[in-house]
Design an enzyme around this catalytic site. Sequence first.
Site, PDB file in Angstrom:
ATOM      1  CB  CYS A 168      50.202  45.083  30.270  1.00 59.80           C
ATOM      2  SG  CYS A 168      51.428  45.079  31.562  1.00 59.80           S
ATOM      3  NE  ARG A 228      44.388  44.762  29.009  1.00 54.94           N
ATOM      4  CZ  ARG A 228      43.704  43.639  29.050  1.00 54.94           C
ATOM      5  NH1 ARG A 228      42.407  43.657  28.887  1.00 54.94           N
ATOM      6  NH2 ARG A 228      44.304  42.478  29.241  1.00 54.94           N
ATOM      7  N   GLY A 237      52.061  40.169  30.293  1.00 54.73           N
ATOM      8  CA  GLY A 237      52.197  38.823  30.859  1.00 54.73           C
ATOM      9  C   GLY A 237      53.464  38.693  31.668  1.00 54.73           C
ATOM     10  CE  LYS A 285      33.983  47.612  44.054  1.00 59.54           C
ATOM     11  NZ  LYS A 285      33.849  46.299  43.635  1.00 59.54           N
ATOM     12  CD  GLU A 310      38.121  47.007  44.216  1.00 59.89           C
ATOM     13  OE1 GLU A 310      38.547  46.259  43.337  1.00 59.89           O
ATOM     14  OE2 GLU A 310      36.919  47.350  44.275  1.00 59.89           O
ATOM     15  CG  HIS A 315      32.991  34.892  67.568  1.00 59.60           C
ATOM     16  ND1 HIS A 315      32.929  34.193  68.745  1.00 59.60           N
ATOM     17  CD2 HIS A 315      31.786  34.712  66.972  1.00 59.60           C
ATOM     18  CE1 HIS A 315      31.747  33.610  68.858  1.00 59.60           C
ATOM     19  NE2 HIS A 315      31.039  33.910  67.787  1.00 59.60           N
ATOM     20  CE  LYS A 338      36.693  46.395  34.876  1.00 58.61           C
ATOM     21  NZ  LYS A 338      35.999  46.429  36.172  1.00 58.61           N
TER      22      LYS A 338
END
Length: 614
Positions: free
Chosen positions: A2, A27, A102, A491, A494, A510, A609
């Site tokens: 935010c 953000r 928040g 990377k 994402e 394995h 971010k």
Amino acid sequence: MCGIVGYIGSKDAFPILIKGLQRLEYRGYDSAGVALITEASNLAVYKTRGKVSDLESFTQHKDVSGSIGIAHTRWATHGEPNDVNAHPHYSQSESLALIHNGIIENYAVLKEDLMSRGYTFKSNTDTEVLVQLIEYVKVSNNVDLFTAVQLALTQVVGAYAIAVLERGHPDCIIAARKSSPLVVGIGDDEYFLGSDASPIIEYTNRVIYIDDDEVVRLKRDSEPRICNLNNVEKSHEIKELEMSLSQLEKGGFPHFMIKEIFEQPNTVRECMRGRINVERNRVALSGIIDHKERFLNAKRIIIVACGTSWHAGLIGEYLLEEFARIPVEVEYASEFRYRNPVLCPDDIVIAISQSGETADTLAAAELAKRQGAFVYGICNVVGSSIPRMTHTGSYTHAGPEIGVASTKAFTAQVTVLTLMALTIAEEKGEMSKDVFEQYVQELALIPDKMEQTLSVAGYIEDFSSIFTYAKNFIYLGRGYSYPVALEGALKLKEISYIHAEGYPAAEMKHGPIALIDREMPTVVIAPKKGMYDKVVSNIQEIKARKGRVVAIVTEGDTVIRDLADYYIEIPDTEDCFSPLLSALPLQLMAYYIAVVKGCNVDQPRNLAKSVTVE
Ligand code: G6P
């Protein structure tokens, strides 16, 4: 997570707010909104699902006049991203408008109480509860907005950075912070508000960082008034920002991510500047030198971090154990903070964070500090929360990183950890003079070798498009290349949404080997000086099962070249420095695959971010 921006002054607020939101969009980017006190004295709120550009279209024929406003770009926590849940939120009487970054943890209890008092809610957000609470406190106590915010926040459990406007008060913004960043910019007869300095730097480089539990009033023609929740006045130093506007622009590249990938030779140079002296074969990291005894006596180092920073921490573990001979543990900050860890006075806790704001890393560092450990920060954003609470630390000096997938911050973090390991090794006498000098000389060459590595970008672009069909990828590496494998896989997932897993190469037998077939590409990081022969065996095992292999090899390698389907050369270097080179082709590969797939590489879906909530 935010973005918050605010303006009060004599200029038109709206264009400043929109530009600010664009700079903060990294953000969060699922909805955006703005509140203005217009020239007609309306408290206007415009908000919409989608990006800042959608907000611009939405407001095209609306009254966006006025020289005071607040604006928000959202990353949804409570309530899906839609028009109603977007910020700002009005209070019941629509006399207040509030934006919030928040999470209000006790919002359900507060909401129930407010509903019993006749308040009704339009959205599913915790934020609307906050603005209603402030209005209720204001009306029932008959106090001004500043006091109402102070009183209301004493009832709130959680994290917030907020800004509030009040109808009929076109000369004042009230803002407050707890565990979410908030910066005030000081211009000529004008103030700015931001989640970070990026929306502010265009107008002023003078800022005040607001601390936890503080409320600030920004009023035309007067100094900012900052008090804690008990109304004790707080004085704050005005800091000068070093960031430049050009660092926030794309500089001719199509995306921030590719610009930041190509910046790495320079960011690593910047990171080493003044810390490495090639002529005198010296390395000195002041955070270590100033607290030498701590590091000489350290029984253990615990590294806490999240995401890409955690991968850098893993490389730090290999470096610090090999060079400085101190036992190292690397912990996910989110696990560390909740598992009642055992900490001793001789422990050093290193918190690694690009943003310096990641909620879990911040909480883990605070916990370590409370329990008496010495806490060292490795952060990129100057003045952010982690560097402000740690005992000491080192900035990575990578400059603003805007692409959500971290690239240049990672290599800068690894560089700082390398300098750290070398400094401690020398102070402790753990490394022979010859080896130390050889390492210093080689480290100084890394930026040039990064440039050489990046010169194969065109080749990587060409073959990457072949892999857009893939649903899964495996990344394998051993030793120093194992964390690089994890980072390469992160990377790719994402930004391209292709599922990818990183593994230590020997673990392939394995489990993951069961997945290998013609469809499954495996990326193997196989520099010559690692456990090369063992990795060659792994590649043979994959080829025997008809798997397709992309290998990252040291230049001149002929063995793997003949085995792999595609190979990318990196210059020869010490094994311990190879992550600084081998990470780059993996960043490029992820980038080009995502671009061909048409993904939004700078703003991948569901990510943000700076993760300032849990
Ligand atoms: C988010 C970002 C990642 C980053 C992680 C930790 O998940 O998308 O790129 O690695 O947070 O962030 P930090 O700022 O603490 O390094």
